[in-house]
Design an enzyme around this catalytic site. Structure first.
Site, PDB file in Angstrom:
ATOM      1  N   ASP A   1       0.835  -1.203   0.000  1.00  0.00           N
ATOM      2  CA  ASP A   1       0.000   0.000   0.000  1.00  0.00           C
ATOM      3  C   ASP A   1       0.873   1.258   0.000  1.00  0.00           C
ATOM      4  OD1 ASP A   1      -1.989   1.853   0.267  1.00  0.00           O
ATOM      5  OD2 ASP A   1      -3.047   0.778   1.858  1.00  0.00           O
ATOM      6  N   ASP A   2       0.825   2.005  -1.076  1.00  0.00           N
ATOM      7  CA  ASP A   2       1.584   3.262  -1.210  1.00  0.00           C
ATOM      8  C   ASP A   2       3.086   3.034  -1.366  1.00  0.00           C
ATOM      9  OD1 ASP A   2      -0.931   4.290  -0.731  1.00  0.00           O
ATOM     10  OD2 ASP A   2      -0.330   5.631   0.886  1.00  0.00           O
TER      11      ASP A   2
ATOM     12  N   HIS B   1       1.607   2.051   4.162  1.00  0.00           N
ATOM     13  CA  HIS B   1       0.702   3.202   4.248  1.00  0.00           C
ATOM     14  C   HIS B   1       0.831   3.813   5.647  1.00  0.00           C
ATOM     15  CE1 HIS B   1      -3.097   5.403   4.520  1.00  0.00           C
ATOM     16  NE2 HIS B   1      -3.327   5.205   3.234  1.00  0.00           N
TER      17      HIS B   1
ATOM     18  N   ARG C   1      -7.957  -0.321  -6.176  1.00  0.00           N
ATOM     19  CA  ARG C   1      -8.336  -1.703  -5.858  1.00  0.00           C
ATOM     20  C   ARG C   1      -9.617  -2.113  -6.580  1.00  0.00           C
ATOM     21  NH1 ARG C   1      -5.401  -2.705  -0.702  1.00  0.00           N
ATOM     22  NH2 ARG C   1      -3.910  -0.991  -0.804  1.00  0.00           N
TER      23      ARG C   1
ATOM     24  N   HIS D   1     -10.959  -2.278   1.661  1.00  0.00           N
ATOM     25  CA  HIS D   1     -11.163  -0.920   1.163  1.00  0.00           C
ATOM     26  C   HIS D   1     -12.119  -0.778  -0.020  1.00  0.00           C
ATOM     27  CE1 HIS D   1      -8.895   3.160   1.588  1.00  0.00           C
ATOM     28  NE2 HIS D   1     -10.159   3.204   1.950  1.00  0.00           N
TER      29      HIS D   1
ATOM     30  N   ASP E   1      -0.412  -0.456  -4.815  1.00  0.00           N
ATOM     31  CA  ASP E   1      -1.736   0.034  -5.235  1.00  0.00           C
ATOM     32  C   ASP E   1      -1.698   1.453  -5.781  1.00  0.00           C
ATOM     33  OD1 ASP E   1      -1.328   1.387  -2.785  1.00  0.00           O
ATOM     34  OD2 ASP E   1      -3.472   1.386  -2.322  1.00  0.00           O
ATOM     35  N   ASN E   2      -0.606   2.182  -5.488  1.00  0.00           N
ATOM     36  CA  ASN E   2      -0.415   3.549  -6.023  1.00  0.00           C
ATOM     37  C   ASN E   2       0.967   4.011  -5.576  1.00  0.00           C
ATOM     38  OD1 ASN E   2      -2.784   4.083  -3.583  1.00  0.00           O
ATOM     39  ND2 ASN E   2      -0.789   5.051  -3.316  1.00  0.00           N
TER      40      ASN E   2
ATOM     41  N   LYS F   1      -5.812  -5.401   3.759  1.00  0.00           N
ATOM     42  CA  LYS F   1      -6.769  -4.292   3.664  1.00  0.00           C
ATOM     43  C   LYS F   1      -7.729  -4.477   2.498  1.00  0.00           C
ATOM     44  CE  LYS F   1      -5.978   0.018   1.970  1.00  0.00           C
ATOM     45  NZ  LYS F   1      -5.543   1.425   1.929  1.00  0.00           N
TER      46      LYS F   1
ATOM     47  N   CYS G   1      -6.169   4.538  -3.058  1.00  0.00           N
ATOM     48  CA  CYS G   1      -6.428   3.145  -2.661  1.00  0.00           C
ATOM     49  C   CYS G   1      -7.707   2.520  -3.209  1.00  0.00           C
ATOM     50  CB  CYS G   1      -6.447   3.054  -1.144  1.00  0.00           C
ATOM     51  SG  CYS G   1      -4.908   3.574  -0.359  1.00  0.00           S
TER      52      CYS G   1
ATOM     53  N   LYS H   1       1.597   9.728  -5.079  1.00  0.00           N
ATOM     54  CA  LYS H   1       0.187   9.404  -4.813  1.00  0.00           C
ATOM     55  C   LYS H   1      -0.711  10.632  -4.992  1.00  0.00           C
ATOM     56  CE  LYS H   1      -2.775   7.607  -1.100  1.00  0.00           C
ATOM     57  NZ  LYS H   1      -2.834   6.924   0.202  1.00  0.00           N
TER      58      LYS H   1
ATOM     59  N   SER I   1      -8.464   2.050   5.383  1.00  0.00           N
ATOM     60  CA  SER I   1      -7.046   2.307   5.647  1.00  0.00           C
ATOM     61  C   SER I   1      -6.699   2.360   7.135  1.00  0.00           C
ATOM     62  CB  SER I   1      -6.620   3.617   4.978  1.00  0.00           C
ATOM     63  OG  SER I   1      -6.499   3.431   3.594  1.00  0.00           O
TER      64      SER I   1
HETATM   65 MG    MG Z   1      -2.601   3.084  -1.393  1.00  0.00          MG
END
Ligand code: MG
Length: 410
Positions: free
Chosen positions: A36-37, A218, A80, A131, A270-271, A129, A76, A291, A154
């Site tokens: 994540d991130d 994240h 997803r 989300h 995811d980003n 996660k 996010c 992001k 998150s």
């Molecule tokens: Mg993310």
């Protein structure tokens, strides 16, 4: 555009679970790991010289590293939604990041990757996660996953949010129930890894789909005690090194059960990195911004895939790809039934698995922020139309160095 689904009352729209069909023993297992991130420049195999990621580097050496792999949106939930539906997030009306007050989720008429694989005989689980909606009809256990442990949204959506006070406790789910509030975040990576290893062992005899969307890195970021103060890149480096070790444990579990040649492992982010968090954020490497922007630093992510014997080793693929392509590619690969509704992704098995094929048909990848079109990539070109975006490169001002800026360019 198809509508997001909204819950108006508790208990509405409860769906009955689908019924699986007989397993096809030759179908590959699929392990989809999402950080994540995590930034494009955070891994050794993507040029990072500070953080040690030997397991991901080894996975890339055993398989293929994709240099131009995109997510559909730089945030996010939208990202997803695309990953699990094969659609641009706009098509399924998922934008931004859902929170504890959100009443929307993916429309039950959308067929998600775990549902399609379950119906093709796969055991399915998600540890990490979700989300994509925390109201009962939207939970992962209603959307094709046989097991769920983790967060509905998150990890900053609680009392540990770096800047927003007074958020309610962060819930931790097992199945469709909240079993803890404000869990110890330094244990997340360990817990999800242990559950993943157990799931692999329990399903070694049948095809499985393991979705491992890690909570880290994240913000707020935490590493387990065994990883603290180990990285030269500070706590962020510790967190990434722990994630790397987690990947190593999953690979070892696959090997231990003799499943190496029967298992496709996919690792992505995811980003891009959340640059405004400074030393608690990752690096986009040579890419512009991070992001929340549609510049490559926000939407181009590390992507590694390995499947010994079926996917070339030691390969670097520079073909543009996007997460929307994974669902149709995997559905075709395992002979699952594709979604009835139109999707945006395409079967890119020839590119992903390095199969000889006719020259690839040129196609466009579109980049939106919410429903605003920002950019398009075709072949080696990416066009940005003028748009506002958040940047940390502006002059110091009221919001620190984080402000909206209008710009065009490539
Ligand atoms: Mg993310």
């Amino acid at each position: 555009m198809r509508a997001a689904w909204m819950v108006w009352a508790a208990g509405a729209a409860v769906l009955s679970p689908g019924v699986g069909v007989a397993a096809e023993p030759r179908h590959p297992n699929i392990i989809l790991i999402v950080a994540d991130d995590l930034g494009y420049g955070d891994l050794g195999c993507y040029g990072n010289r500070t953080t040690r990621t030997p397991n991901l580097d080894q996975l890339a050496a055993a398989g293929t590293r994709f240099t131009d792999f995109y997510v559909s949106q730089p945030v996010c939930t939208a990202s997803r939604a695309s990953l699990l539906t094969g659609c641009y997030a706009n098509r399924v009306s998922m934008a931004g990041a859902l929170n504890h007050q959100s009443r929307v989720g993916l429309d039950p008429n959308e067929r998600l990757l775990p549902e399609l694989l379950r119906d093709a005989g796969y055991a399915t689980a998600i540890y990490g996660k979700w989300h994509l909606g925390d109201r009962p009809p939207f939970l992962p256990t209603r959307r094709g996953f046989g097991d769920f442990a983790g967060l509905p949204y998150s990890n900053d959506n609680g009392p540990l949010h770096p800047t927003m006070p007074d958020l309610p406790p962060l819930p931790f789910y097992r199945g469709d129930r909240v079993v803890e509030r404000d869990p110890d975040q330094s244990r997340f990576t360990r817990r999800f890894t242990d559950l993943a290893v157990e799931f692999i062992a329990a399903n070694a005899h049948r095809p499985f789909f393991l979705y491992l969307p890690h909570v880290m890195p994240h913000v707020p970021i935490f590493a387990a005690p065994a990883f603290r103060n180990r990285s030269a890149a500070g706590v962020y480096g510790d967190v990434v090194e722990e994630l790397d070790a987690s990947v190593g444990e999953a690979v070892a579990a696959v090997r231990r059960h003799g499943l190496e040649r029967d298992t496709l492992i996919v690792f992505i982010s995811d980003n891009g990195p959340f640059l405004s968090y400074g030393r608690h954020a990752g690096s986009a490497g040579p890419l512009r911004e991070g992001k929340l922007t549609t510049w490559d630093g926000g939407v181009r992510v590390p992507a590694i895939m390995a499947w010994p014997g079926s996917l070339p080793a030691n390969r670097v693929s520079r073909d543009p790809l996007m997460t929307i392509d994974l669902l149709p590619t995997l559905v075709r690969l395992v002979g699952a039934k594709p979604p009835a509704l139109p999707i945006d992704g395409r079967d890119e098995g020839a590119v992903i698995f390095g199969r000889p094929a006719a020259p690839r048909q040129e196609r466009a990848y579109w980049f939106y922020a919410g429903d605003e079109l920002h950019a398009v990539r075709v072949g080696k070109w990416k066009l940005h139309v003028p748009h506002e975006y958040l940047t940390v490169d502006g002059p110091p001002g009221e919001g620190g160095r984080y402000r909206l800026e209008a710009s065009s360019g490539t």
